[in-house]
Design a protein around this motif. Sequence first.
Motif, PDB file in Angstrom:
ATOM      1  N   VAL A 218      -4.200  -0.182 -19.006  1.00  0.00           N
ATOM      2  CA  VAL A 218      -4.675  -0.965 -17.874  1.00  0.00           C
ATOM      3  C   VAL A 218      -4.084  -2.362 -18.035  1.00  0.00           C
ATOM      4  O   VAL A 218      -4.285  -3.009 -19.061  1.00  0.00           O
ATOM      5  CB  VAL A 218      -6.214  -1.038 -17.828  1.00  0.00           C
ATOM      6  N   ALA A 219      -3.355  -2.831 -17.032  1.00  0.00           N
ATOM      7  CA  ALA A 219      -2.719  -4.143 -17.124  1.00  0.00           C
ATOM      8  C   ALA A 219      -2.522  -4.711 -15.731  1.00  0.00           C
ATOM      9  O   ALA A 219      -2.045  -4.008 -14.833  1.00  0.00           O
ATOM     10  CB  ALA A 219      -1.374  -4.044 -17.839  1.00  0.00           C
ATOM     11  N   SER A 220      -2.903  -5.978 -15.547  1.00  0.00           N
ATOM     12  CA  SER A 220      -2.684  -6.694 -14.283  1.00  0.00           C
ATOM     13  C   SER A 220      -3.201  -5.928 -13.074  1.00  0.00           C
ATOM     14  O   SER A 220      -2.543  -5.833 -12.040  1.00  0.00           O
ATOM     15  CB  SER A 220      -1.193  -6.992 -14.109  1.00  0.00           C
ATOM     16  N   GLY A 221      -4.401  -5.362 -13.213  1.00  0.00           N
ATOM     17  CA  GLY A 221      -5.011  -4.669 -12.100  1.00  0.00           C
ATOM     18  C   GLY A 221      -4.428  -3.308 -11.790  1.00  0.00           C
ATOM     19  O   GLY A 221      -4.697  -2.735 -10.741  1.00  0.00           O
ATOM     20  N   VAL A 222      -3.641  -2.771 -12.723  1.00  0.00           N
ATOM     21  CA  VAL A 222      -3.006  -1.468 -12.538  1.00  0.00           C
ATOM     22  C   VAL A 222      -3.470  -0.518 -13.633  1.00  0.00           C
ATOM     23  O   VAL A 222      -3.468  -0.870 -14.812  1.00  0.00           O
ATOM     24  CB  VAL A 222      -1.466  -1.575 -12.577  1.00  0.00           C
ATOM     25  N   ALA A 223      -3.890   0.678 -13.252  1.00  0.00           N
ATOM     26  CA  ALA A 223      -4.229   1.725 -14.212  1.00  0.00           C
ATOM     27  C   ALA A 223      -3.069   2.717 -14.247  1.00  0.00           C
ATOM     28  O   ALA A 223      -2.696   3.283 -13.226  1.00  0.00           O
ATOM     29  CB  ALA A 223      -5.520   2.433 -13.816  1.00  0.00           C
ATOM     30  N   VAL A 224      -2.494   2.902 -15.428  1.00  0.00           N
ATOM     31  CA  VAL A 224      -1.384   3.842 -15.595  1.00  0.00           C
ATOM     32  C   VAL A 224      -1.946   5.133 -16.179  1.00  0.00           C
ATOM     33  O   VAL A 224      -2.549   5.125 -17.253  1.00  0.00           O
ATOM     34  CB  VAL A 224      -0.298   3.280 -16.528  1.00  0.00           C
TER      35      VAL A 224
ATOM     36  N   GLN B 291       1.807   7.926 -13.426  1.00  0.00           N
ATOM     37  CA  GLN B 291       1.556   7.293 -12.137  1.00  0.00           C
ATOM     38  C   GLN B 291       0.777   6.005 -12.315  1.00  0.00           C
ATOM     39  O   GLN B 291       0.027   5.855 -13.275  1.00  0.00           O
ATOM     40  CB  GLN B 291       0.768   8.227 -11.213  1.00  0.00           C
ATOM     41  N   GLU B 292       0.975   5.075 -11.389  1.00  0.00           N
ATOM     42  CA  GLU B 292       0.249   3.810 -11.377  1.00  0.00           C
ATOM     43  C   GLU B 292      -0.751   3.806 -10.230  1.00  0.00           C
ATOM     44  O   GLU B 292      -0.402   4.152  -9.100  1.00  0.00           O
ATOM     45  CB  GLU B 292       1.210   2.636 -11.226  1.00  0.00           C
ATOM     46  N   LEU B 293      -1.978   3.391 -10.531  1.00  0.00           N
ATOM     47  CA  LEU B 293      -3.028   3.304  -9.519  1.00  0.00           C
ATOM     48  C   LEU B 293      -3.546   1.883  -9.439  1.00  0.00           C
ATOM     49  O   LEU B 293      -3.673   1.205 -10.451  1.00  0.00           O
ATOM     50  CB  LEU B 293      -4.196   4.236  -9.866  1.00  0.00           C
ATOM     51  N   THR B 294      -3.829   1.426  -8.224  1.00  0.00           N
ATOM     52  CA  THR B 294      -4.512   0.154  -8.033  1.00  0.00           C
ATOM     53  C   THR B 294      -5.729   0.408  -7.162  1.00  0.00           C
ATOM     54  O   THR B 294      -5.875   1.477  -6.561  1.00  0.00           O
ATOM     55  CB  THR B 294      -3.601  -0.880  -7.345  1.00  0.00           C
ATOM     56  N   LEU B 295      -6.602  -0.590  -7.053  1.00  0.00           N
ATOM     57  CA  LEU B 295      -7.777  -0.432  -6.205  1.00  0.00           C
ATOM     58  C   LEU B 295      -7.388  -0.412  -4.733  1.00  0.00           C
ATOM     59  O   LEU B 295      -8.135   0.087  -3.892  1.00  0.00           O
ATOM     60  CB  LEU B 295      -8.784  -1.543  -6.488  1.00  0.00           C
TER      61      LEU B 295
ATOM     62  N   PHE C 214       0.836  -1.206   0.000  1.00  0.00           N
ATOM     63  CA  PHE C 214       0.000   0.000   0.000  1.00  0.00           C
ATOM     64  C   PHE C 214       0.864   1.247   0.000  1.00  0.00           C
ATOM     65  O   PHE C 214       1.850   1.330   0.713  1.00  0.00           O
ATOM     66  CB  PHE C 214      -0.887   0.005   1.235  1.00  0.00           C
ATOM     67  N   LEU C 215       0.524   2.204  -0.802  1.00  0.00           N
ATOM     68  CA  LEU C 215       1.254   3.463  -0.801  1.00  0.00           C
ATOM     69  C   LEU C 215       0.342   4.593  -1.220  1.00  0.00           C
ATOM     70  O   LEU C 215      -0.672   4.389  -1.843  1.00  0.00           O
ATOM     71  CB  LEU C 215       2.486   3.406  -1.723  1.00  0.00           C
ATOM     72  N   LEU C 216       0.724   5.785  -0.821  1.00  0.00           N
ATOM     73  CA  LEU C 216       0.002   7.001  -1.216  1.00  0.00           C
ATOM     74  C   LEU C 216       1.035   7.977  -1.719  1.00  0.00           C
ATOM     75  O   LEU C 216       1.927   8.357  -0.998  1.00  0.00           O
ATOM     76  CB  LEU C 216      -0.740   7.599  -0.017  1.00  0.00           C
ATOM     77  N   LEU C 217       0.923   8.352  -2.992  1.00  0.00           N
ATOM     78  CA  LEU C 217       1.865   9.290  -3.579  1.00  0.00           C
ATOM     79  C   LEU C 217       1.242  10.667  -3.629  1.00  0.00           C
ATOM     80  O   LEU C 217       0.129  10.829  -4.094  1.00  0.00           O
ATOM     81  CB  LEU C 217       2.240   8.860  -5.010  1.00  0.00           C
ATOM     82  N   LEU C 218       1.963  11.654  -3.171  1.00  0.00           N
ATOM     83  CA  LEU C 218       1.531  13.038  -3.278  1.00  0.00           C
ATOM     84  C   LEU C 218       2.648  13.800  -3.960  1.00  0.00           C
ATOM     85  O   LEU C 218       3.678  14.060  -3.388  1.00  0.00           O
ATOM     86  CB  LEU C 218       1.273  13.638  -1.900  1.00  0.00           C
TER      87      LEU C 218
ATOM     88  N   LEU D 161      -8.801   6.362  -8.601  1.00  0.00           N
ATOM     89  CA  LEU D 161      -9.270   5.210  -9.353  1.00  0.00           C
ATOM     90  C   LEU D 161     -10.466   4.610  -8.625  1.00  0.00           C
ATOM     91  O   LEU D 161     -10.377   4.260  -7.442  1.00  0.00           O
ATOM     92  CB  LEU D 161      -8.163   4.168  -9.489  1.00  0.00           C
ATOM     93  N   LYS D 162     -11.604   4.474  -9.326  1.00  0.00           N
ATOM     94  CA  LYS D 162     -12.810   3.943  -8.712  1.00  0.00           C
ATOM     95  C   LYS D 162     -13.087   2.489  -9.100  1.00  0.00           C
ATOM     96  O   LYS D 162     -13.584   1.716  -8.296  1.00  0.00           O
ATOM     97  CB  LYS D 162     -14.021   4.799  -9.099  1.00  0.00           C
TER      98      LYS D 162
END
Length: 210
Positions: A57-63, A71-75, A6-10, A23-24
């Motif tokens: 979108v690949a392997s559960g990651v939205a770029v 940036q990469e986002l996951t649920l 888990f991470l949060l990028l700002l 990401l919803k």
Amino acid sequence: MRSLAFLLLLLSVPLAWSQEVQLKALFGSSAMLEVDGQQRLLKAGQTSPEGVQLQEVASGVAVVRIGGRRQELTLDAPVAASYAEAARAEVRLMADSRGHYSTSAWVNGRRVNMMVDTGATSIAFNYPTARSLGLNLERAQPIRVSTASGIAKAFRLTLDSVTIGGIKLHNVDATVHEGDFPEVTLLGNTFLSRVDIQQQQGVLILRARD
């Protein structure tokens, strides 16, 4: 608490407005994003009216690309960024249930998960990870390192670049340990000593230097 990954990028960039992106949901090659409170369903390659582009979108990651930054986002870690006027790039990492800080990094343009370790002299890879990243060990310097299991063989080399969020450093020293140790790549002081570090209420803040 979230898992180790888990991470949060700002990321702070010199823009004159603030933009919030989340990401919803993921639907095949499409993603539902919330941009400044507006839900946008985008296919790969499309850009929202607010200027946020979904690259893939690949392997559960939205770029996504926001303000020129990828940036990469996951649920599990859906918050992309909050942009505001600032002088330096900034990355914020949230601790997991064990108090560890983890992040995704790009090493010579390839993605790898890392765990912050202020006790590690350098960025440290295990041998399989180094090979998967395409690191050239033939030109690396053989060394001996001390581990919990005793003295082990390792290699010292210099990475062309290491990127975490909006922070990119060049010519970063690293070690590659023979075998499967460490299990997770360690983000050590050859990177950490070149950024400013601050801890606030369980959040580790990394800031690029001027």
